[in-house]
Write a protein that holds these residues in place. Sequence first.
Motif, PDB file in Angstrom:
ATOM      1  N   ASP A  19       0.837  -1.208   0.000  1.00  0.00           N
ATOM      2  CA  ASP A  19       0.000   0.000   0.000  1.00  0.00           C
ATOM      3  C   ASP A  19       0.869   1.254   0.000  1.00  0.00           C
ATOM      4  OD1 ASP A  19       0.822  -0.649   2.594  1.00  0.00           O
ATOM      5  OD2 ASP A  19      -1.150  -0.342   3.519  1.00  0.00           O
ATOM      6  N   GLY A  20       2.052   1.178   0.654  1.00  0.00           N
ATOM      7  CA  GLY A  20       2.973   2.312   0.594  1.00  0.00           C
ATOM      8  C   GLY A  20       3.489   2.507  -0.825  1.00  0.00           C
ATOM      9  N   ASN A  41      -1.552  -5.179  -0.890  1.00  0.00           N
ATOM     10  CA  ASN A  41      -1.528  -5.605   0.500  1.00  0.00           C
ATOM     11  C   ASN A  41      -1.605  -4.366   1.392  1.00  0.00           C
ATOM     12  OD1 ASN A  41      -1.088  -6.732   2.963  1.00  0.00           O
ATOM     13  ND2 ASN A  41       1.055  -7.295   2.580  1.00  0.00           N
ATOM     14  N   ASN A  73      -1.542  -3.268   4.522  1.00  0.00           N
ATOM     15  CA  ASN A  73      -1.238  -3.491   5.936  1.00  0.00           C
ATOM     16  C   ASN A  73      -1.138  -2.156   6.674  1.00  0.00           C
ATOM     17  OD1 ASN A  73       1.299  -2.549   5.151  1.00  0.00           O
ATOM     18  ND2 ASN A  73       2.181  -4.603   5.022  1.00  0.00           N
ATOM     19  N   GLN A 132       0.818   0.120   6.655  1.00  0.00           N
ATOM     20  CA  GLN A 132       2.142   0.629   7.029  1.00  0.00           C
ATOM     21  C   GLN A 132       3.101   0.554   5.858  1.00  0.00           C
ATOM     22  OE1 GLN A 132       1.863  -1.862  11.007  1.00  0.00           O
ATOM     23  NE2 GLN A 132       3.811  -0.785  10.876  1.00  0.00           N
ATOM     24  N   ARG A 133       4.058   1.466   5.893  1.00  0.00           N
ATOM     25  CA  ARG A 133       5.188   1.381   4.974  1.00  0.00           C
ATOM     26  C   ARG A 133       6.453   1.250   5.822  1.00  0.00           C
ATOM     27  NH1 ARG A 133       6.085   6.782   5.585  1.00  0.00           N
ATOM     28  NH2 ARG A 133       4.231   8.079   5.680  1.00  0.00           N
ATOM     29  N   VAL A 172       0.819   4.342   6.365  1.00  0.00           N
ATOM     30  CA  VAL A 172       0.714   4.878   5.001  1.00  0.00           C
ATOM     31  C   VAL A 172      -0.177   6.119   5.009  1.00  0.00           C
ATOM     32  CG1 VAL A 172      -0.011   4.350   2.641  1.00  0.00           C
ATOM     33  CG2 VAL A 172       1.123   2.603   4.002  1.00  0.00           C
ATOM     34  N   LYS A 228       0.739  -5.666   9.347  1.00  0.00           N
ATOM     35  CA  LYS A 228       2.155  -5.848   9.011  1.00  0.00           C
ATOM     36  C   LYS A 228       2.832  -6.676  10.107  1.00  0.00           C
ATOM     37  CE  LYS A 228       5.944  -3.629   6.746  1.00  0.00           C
ATOM     38  NZ  LYS A 228       6.205  -2.750   5.611  1.00  0.00           N
TER      39      LYS A 228
HETATM   40 MG   LIG Z   1       2.422  -1.604   3.561  1.00  0.00          MG
END
Ligand SMILES: [Mg+2]
Length: 895
Positions: free
Chosen positions: A234-235, A262, A264, A266-267, A272, A396
């Motif tokens: 997603d990031g 995906n 989640n 987060q990056r 994100v 994540k």
């Molecule tokens: Mg991510």
Amino acid sequence: MQTFDFLEQIPDADPADTARLIAELERSVTAHGPERARLLMMRLMSRARDLGVDLPTLATTPYINTIKTSDEPSFPGDEAMETRIRHIVRWNAAAMVLRANKEHPGIGGHLATYASAASLYEVGFNHFFRGKVGGAGDQIFYQGHAAPGIYSRAFLEGRIGEAQLDRFRQETEGPGGLPSYPHPRLLPDFWEFPTVSMGLGGIGSIYQARYNRYLHNRGLADTANSRVWAFLGDGEMDEPESAGALTLAAREGLDNLTWVVNCNLQRLDGPVRGNGKIVQELEGLFRGAGWNVIKVIWAREWDPLLAADETGDLVRKMDSTVDGEFQKYTVAGGAYIREHFFGPESALAQLVAHLSDEDLVRLRRGGHDYRKIHAAYSAAVAHKGAPTVILAKTVKGWTLGPSVEATNPAHQAKKLTEAELRAFRDRLDLPIPDEKIPEAPYYHPGPASPEAKYIAERRAALGGPLPSRVVHPSVWTAPQPAVDEEFAAGSSVAVSTTMAFAKLMRNLMRDPALGKLIVPIVPDEARTFGMDPLFKQVGIYAPFGQRYEPVDSELLLSYRESQSGQVLEEGITEAGSMASFQAAGTAYATHAVGTIPFYVFYSMFGFQRVGDQVWQSGDARVRGFLIGATAGRTTLAGEGLQHDDGHSHLIAHAMPHVVAYDPAFAYEMAALVRRGITRMYERGEDIVYYVTIYNENQVQPALPSGASVTEGIHRGLYQFAAAETASAGARVRLFGSGAIMGEVLKARDLLRDRFGVQAEIWSATSYSELRREALVVERWNRRHPDTAPRKAWLQEQLEGDRAPIVAASDWMTAMPDLIAPWIDVPYLVLGTDGFGLSDTREALRAFFSVDAAHIAAAAMVALSRNGDRSASDAAAAIKELGIDPELQPVFVLDR
Ligand SMILES: [Mg+2]
Ligand SMILES: Cc1ncc(C[n+]2csc(CCOP(=O)(O)OP(=O)(O)O)c2C)c(N)n1
């Protein structure tokens, strides 16, 4: 907020009826509030769709799963078995990273990406991804940082052994190492598509799906059963390359393409969209671009809660909770979830009153639920007319425990304590004894175990193991002589190397064996390069044909679009063109058809614009031609700083797979293309040819005879013309390349007529190749100091002659400097350092000191350094040639 003012411009046949309906709506809002009105409107839209009313798509839908639970197909696999398999894969994916870092602290690797995506991949491997037995199968772009999970599955399948897992990120020992990420260059029978530079996998997958259709429509390969799957973070969706070609996929109706993002939340550094909702944002983006969107947000545990949510409070809470909060719920425990998510509204608190705090923690996200994922994939592959994106919400680092799961540094986690590892083993329910835990052992249930058998059967049913890259031997027929013999003869009229190249392309495409394999790729610049006759000759690829009569239909060379068209006219997208180049240049492996891409572009908008994709093409083992047209800092007159390319060859030199040439003459260009085709498509070398071509016209000379010429064109240097008279007068050697060869030839005349100096002319087609070969030779000599030294081509050509050398090109001085270490006579280089300017060719060449006068002057200086002329002779020559020695180029920056 969208305005609806435009409605006033649309005639209303029955205003009274309209007013009645609006009053009805107003009454509903007054009586029941806006939420109910929203629902009502969506109901009306849904009914209108059923009645065949064409309505615009809603950009976003509520924060719930797109597929209703009652519409989910029954899960075709053995869920308990697949859970066990997934546990084993999870374990070994983590173990290989932990062991590598124990052995070599700091070697790196990632635990959290795959941990969040395990179910997304496993459902694919067990039920969807098609292997290569009996066809090309599916093309899968794995998320780069999920690589350990993919290796780990191959381990369970028996394709990779423990010793090889232990060589994760330890490649220099030779074959058997496992590259950090999907690198076909380094693991060529496993990985197919390099993805780890964020965004490039995304755009690459779109053009791969499009190229599959191209091959099919042109009758070159049967790709009807191939699906392209791309897994993205997603990031990663922030990258322009990820989002930049979405509309192409929809426009061309690529229902052979499925993306799984995906989410989640987060990056690398953190959330994100902490203050927003990435799933909703992406839904709007993809829907706006014309994609089919399937959201997989909640796992099955939420089904009864949503079913019991009579007030709609739960959906509203889901809608209004931002991602930063969702991340917090993952780490904060059941009591916190109860208080903050369900607590504030009593109806919600009631909804979960029967659940313990532990139960609340176990309310999973949809991307971890096999059934929900399976339902989404089933719907995606069944969808017709548009590509599908599945937005799967996950955690994540899922299952890795509290030190990793949903923590902000999760991405970089590569260690677990023994206690954490024990807990991880317990969570995965694996029979690994406590005493073994400190070494993070691999776990394999054995080749005869039910788990190993189950996945073997599943893969056999789906067409064999993946990832897998296969290169089939190709049937080879060389281009006929008619393709290029005319260029060896030279020309009577002045033509540019670009015009010659356009002619060569037309000839190549007429070749009976090879013609159909040529794939011309242009980003809206075919006319500039004189390639527009191809539009008529072979047509522009258009998946739905031409639905209009072109404006130039009366003309001989009209704009012709066709389903079987051969030209990939990309529009203004260099990134898209490069993605096509990769799909076409890897088709020899992906589809066992050796298509030969010629990507022709404005050289300035090549390497510096899409340099990372050129690099990626090396990893992908692409074979093909990059043709940098309108090349040179001074040859493209009048264009200026953002157009004049004097450095792409320098960038090309940095790319190990790029064999770069700067031909001066049409026969050189044609010989290079023929040799390039032979090397790549007959001999199977995984290289890319970069050839620069110019728009300056000149009478093209004929190919001089001699082996040193035909060989030298490819090695990078040959003598084009000997000194005109063999008298004892001073002599220089002039190196020219590209369009500046014209100035070199004029300098020869100046030197002879004004200064009585003779000049040999050398064509330097590739400083880059000369240096590379010299380095190989030098390395050998360095290691064998007690043996007679070997000589590079460059040394063989130049040795035994003390005549000084002047090298001039339309590139930075660093280009000729590449070979300076191997030259033992005065060697003066002239080049085009600095920013380009707009002016005439003559003015620019004088300005950059690469015109005939400057070359002649430099030759006189070179002679003076050699003692063949005095310093005052050289100074006088400078004056006579009209060069102001004090003139400072305006581009010189004050440093
Ligand atoms: Mg991510
Ligand atoms: C072009 C590029 N920029 C930066 C990176 C470094 N990088 C690797 S992974 C990552 C974060 C990925 O986050 P996301 O896409 O959400 O993937 P996740 O691991 O969360 O699934 C970054 C910034 C990279 N690999 N490529």
